[in-house]
Design a protein around this motif. Sequence first.
Motif, PDB file in Angstrom:
ATOM      1  N   THR A  11      -0.605  11.604 -58.084  1.00  0.00           N
ATOM      2  CA  THR A  11       0.401  12.263 -58.186  1.00  0.00           C
ATOM      3  C   THR A  11       0.337  13.582 -57.285  1.00  0.00           C
ATOM      4  O   THR A  11      -0.900  14.166 -57.141  1.00  0.00           O
ATOM      5  N   PRO A  12       1.251  14.380 -56.769  1.00  0.00           N
ATOM      6  CA  PRO A  12       1.343  15.508 -55.918  1.00  0.00           C
ATOM      7  C   PRO A  12       0.706  16.377 -56.830  1.00  0.00           C
ATOM      8  O   PRO A  12      -0.126  17.076 -56.456  1.00  0.00           O
ATOM      9  N   GLU A  13       1.120  16.580 -58.206  1.00  0.00           N
ATOM     10  CA  GLU A  13       0.511  17.644 -58.921  1.00  0.00           C
ATOM     11  C   GLU A  13      -1.126  17.322 -59.177  1.00  0.00           C
ATOM     12  O   GLU A  13      -1.596  18.429 -59.097  1.00  0.00           O
ATOM     13  N   GLY A  14      -1.322  16.210 -59.507  1.00  0.00           N
ATOM     14  CA  GLY A  14      -3.000  15.932 -59.621  1.00  0.00           C
ATOM     15  C   GLY A  14      -3.687  16.197 -58.233  1.00  0.00           C
ATOM     16  O   GLY A  14      -4.788  16.910 -58.339  1.00  0.00           O
ATOM     17  N   LEU A  15      -2.900  15.832 -57.006  1.00  0.00           N
ATOM     18  CA  LEU A  15      -3.728  16.344 -55.832  1.00  0.00           C
ATOM     19  C   LEU A  15      -3.736  17.892 -55.742  1.00  0.00           C
ATOM     20  O   LEU A  15      -4.991  18.493 -55.335  1.00  0.00           O
ATOM     21  N   ARG A  16      -2.748  18.575 -56.213  1.00  0.00           N
ATOM     22  CA  ARG A  16      -2.632  19.898 -56.033  1.00  0.00           C
ATOM     23  C   ARG A  16      -3.818  20.616 -57.022  1.00  0.00           C
ATOM     24  O   ARG A  16      -4.599  21.420 -56.559  1.00  0.00           O
ATOM     25  N   TRP A  29     -12.727  31.538 -50.221  1.00  0.00           N
ATOM     26  CA  TRP A  29     -11.811  30.634 -49.805  1.00  0.00           C
ATOM     27  C   TRP A  29     -10.634  31.239 -49.375  1.00  0.00           C
ATOM     28  O   TRP A  29      -9.767  31.763 -50.210  1.00  0.00           O
ATOM     29  N   GLU A  30     -10.208  31.148 -47.943  1.00  0.00           N
ATOM     30  CA  GLU A  30      -8.891  31.510 -47.639  1.00  0.00           C
ATOM     31  C   GLU A  30      -8.138  30.310 -46.772  1.00  0.00           C
ATOM     32  O   GLU A  30      -8.863  30.090 -45.951  1.00  0.00           O
ATOM     33  N   PRO A  31      -7.176  29.900 -47.064  1.00  0.00           N
ATOM     34  CA  PRO A  31      -6.514  28.858 -46.401  1.00  0.00           C
ATOM     35  C   PRO A  31      -6.305  29.004 -44.897  1.00  0.00           C
ATOM     36  O   PRO A  31      -5.896  30.084 -44.683  1.00  0.00           O
ATOM     37  N   PRO A  32      -6.549  28.163 -43.973  1.00  0.00           N
ATOM     38  CA  PRO A  32      -6.561  28.676 -42.637  1.00  0.00           C
ATOM     39  C   PRO A  32      -5.073  28.279 -42.370  1.00  0.00           C
ATOM     40  O   PRO A  32      -4.240  27.573 -43.008  1.00  0.00           O
ATOM     41  N   PRO A  59       1.078  23.407 -45.062  1.00  0.00           N
ATOM     42  CA  PRO A  59       0.312  24.193 -46.077  1.00  0.00           C
ATOM     43  C   PRO A  59      -1.000  23.638 -45.920  1.00  0.00           C
ATOM     44  O   PRO A  59      -1.056  22.256 -45.744  1.00  0.00           O
ATOM     45  N   ALA A  60      -2.215  24.307 -46.322  1.00  0.00           N
ATOM     46  CA  ALA A  60      -3.469  23.727 -46.193  1.00  0.00           C
ATOM     47  C   ALA A  60      -3.908  23.198 -47.490  1.00  0.00           C
ATOM     48  O   ALA A  60      -3.694  23.669 -48.393  1.00  0.00           O
ATOM     49  N   GLY A  61      -3.835  21.788 -47.354  1.00  0.00           N
ATOM     50  CA  GLY A  61      -3.713  20.748 -48.548  1.00  0.00           C
ATOM     51  C   GLY A  61      -5.051  20.705 -49.063  1.00  0.00           C
ATOM     52  O   GLY A  61      -6.290  21.179 -48.384  1.00  0.00           O
TER      53      GLY A  61
END
Length: 153
Positions: A11-16, A29-32, A59-61
Amino acid sequence: MTATNEPDWSTPEGLRAIKEALAATIDGWEPPVAYAVGITPASSSPELEFPYVNGPDAPAGLAAVVLAKVVGHASGSATYELSQTELSTVVETLKPALACEDVEHPNTAAWAQVLRDLEANPARTAYAVFVGDLDAPVESEAEATLRTLLPGD
């Protein structure tokens, strides 16, 4: 029956949640704002080929975090040479995410192709490129090439 503490790759929530948990293991960590995996061409051209570019509009996923974790990236702009083993680790780590059909997985497909290209021609070299700030000076030729591929450039 699945244990409640196992990650949900479907699920998208799970991946997040997986992305956030993995990002929390990267100190600082800072997303590029942009990132990609590039490969040297099979020809004599000096510019890297980037089969897929993640720009400021995306967005950096999870793919960004997995790539950063494997190469040891935390923030800012940087270019890293990727070994076949490192790129294979990134691709294999991302494969369970393909179970989530609600999101596209262009990085996994593109990076798997780069890996196949490396295996077919060991003279080629792969690079992970992260851009931390589009207003900052360019750090490498690979980053310069990547920036030319971003929307609006």
